[in-house]
Structure formats: structure tokens, C-alpha cells
Design an enzyme around this catalytic site. Structure first.
Site, PDB file in Angstrom:
ATOM      1  N   GLY A  27     -41.843 -97.491 118.157  1.00  0.00           N
ATOM      2  CA  GLY A  27     -42.872 -96.379 116.541  1.00  0.00           C
ATOM      3  C   GLY A  27     -43.863 -96.190 117.268  1.00  0.00           C
ATOM      4  N   TYR A  28     -44.852 -95.064 116.704  1.00  0.00           N
ATOM      5  CA  TYR A  28     -46.208 -95.591 117.156  1.00  0.00           C
ATOM      6  C   TYR A  28     -46.914 -94.922 117.096  1.00  0.00           C
ATOM      7  CZ  TYR A  28     -43.116 -93.484 121.698  1.00  0.00           C
ATOM      8  OH  TYR A  28     -42.726 -94.604 122.939  1.00  0.00           O
ATOM      9  N   LEU A  29     -48.560 -96.242 117.052  1.00  0.00           N
ATOM     10  CA  LEU A  29     -49.407 -95.570 116.221  1.00  0.00           C
ATOM     11  C   LEU A  29     -50.370 -94.971 116.311  1.00  0.00           C
ATOM     12  CD1 LEU A  29     -50.056-100.440 116.113  1.00  0.00           C
ATOM     13  CD2 LEU A  29     -49.144 -98.421 114.689  1.00  0.00           C
ATOM     14  N   GLU A  79     -46.716 -93.265 112.932  1.00  0.00           N
ATOM     15  CA  GLU A  79     -46.682 -91.508 112.683  1.00  0.00           C
ATOM     16  C   GLU A  79     -45.022 -91.102 113.360  1.00  0.00           C
ATOM     17  OE1 GLU A  79     -50.177 -90.013 114.289  1.00  0.00           O
ATOM     18  OE2 GLU A  79     -49.536 -91.007 115.978  1.00  0.00           O
TER      19      GLU A  79
END
Length: 152
Positions: A27-29, A79
Site C-alpha cells: 500500500g501507499y502512504l 491511501e
């Protein structure tokens, strides 16, 4: 500074399928094109990766192993939905290709990546290699998290 030089291609057929592969969840912060921050879990291992803006096939990359428990908590802060895939390492002509078979909303997408020592480094393309998509942002994993393959 660590520099990643990577070329990315679509995959055709299934001659690349060798072995079971490994499940990856990430996942992407941050998905800002100037700096992406990724959390990745593969088996019992986890990493935090910061990547700079792509210039052709190159970009700054910093990757750090982190505790699995931390990664699992960080994934809840990411996100958009997680990107899930099965990764296989497929050797060809003395080089290792990372072939990702995407799952979930990205099912049907198969992408091969090769890391190079220089942008000019020659490699022999395997017969299952399709169109190059290195600079097509739709195929960046950070974009697949927000705009999955099934919506194209």
C-alpha cells in the site's frame, strides 16, 4: 543515493509461469509523483520504500526492512486499496525478471520488470515479453492502487 533503473513490460502468453511465486501485499502512504512511500509485506518480511520521481527508467529509491507488525499497522493507513500480486522470479539469458501477476481489481494484468545497472544496458528479451510500459504511469503500482486495471 540509491538509484533504481528498471524497465517494465506487459507479458503475453503464459510461458513465463514457473513455480508458485510469492504473494505480495502493498500500500501507499504517499502517491505524490515526486515521492512515493510504499509499505510492502511478502511472507514474514516487510519493507518501507521511498521512491523519487521517475526520469525515464531511473529514480531514487531507498528501501528499509521493518518489523512485520509495524508494516501490518502501516497498511491500514495507506491511501486507496492495497495492491496484491503473485511475484515470480523468471531467469532468462543470465538475468532475472520479476513477473507480477496482479490479483483483485487488477486481475488480468501481468507485468515483467528488469532491473539494470545502467539505462543503456543491453538485455535479451524473453519470447513472452510484450509492449514496453516503463513510462506509462497507469502501470505504476501506486496508480494501480487508485485506478485499478479493471476500470480502464
Amino acid at each position: 543515493m540509491a538509484i533504481e533503473i528498471e524497465r517494465k513490460f506487459l507479458v503475453i502468453g503464459d510461458a513465463w509461469k514457473q513455480g508458485a511465486g510469492e504473494f505480495i501485499s502493498q500500500g501507499y502512504l504517499s502517491r505524490d509523483p515526486c515521492r512515493t512511500v510504499r509499505v510492502r509485506v511478502k511472507g514474514a518480511e516487510a519493507w518501507l520504500t521511498i521512491k523519487g520521481q521517475s526520469v525515464g527508467a531511473s529514480r531514487a529509491e531507498f528501501e528499509y526492512a521493518i518489523p512485520l507488525a509495524d508494516a501490518e499497522q502501516l497498511l491500514t493507513l495507506c491511501e486507496g486499496p492495497l495492491v496484491e500480486k503473485i511475484r515470480r522470479i523468471v531467469p532468462h539469458a543470465g538475468m532475472d525478471w520479476e513477473v507480477d501477476e496482479f490479483l483483485g481489481d487488477n486481475a488480468g494484468l501481468v507485468v515483467a520488470e528488469i532491473e539494470l545497472e545502467s539505462a543503456e544496458q543491453h538485455f535479451e528479451p524473453p519470447p513472452w515479453l510484450g509492449q514496453e510500459v516503463t513510462e506509462d504511469v497507469r502501470y505504476f503500482n501506486s496508480q494501480l492502487a487508485m485506478w485499478p486495471f479493471v476500470t480502464w
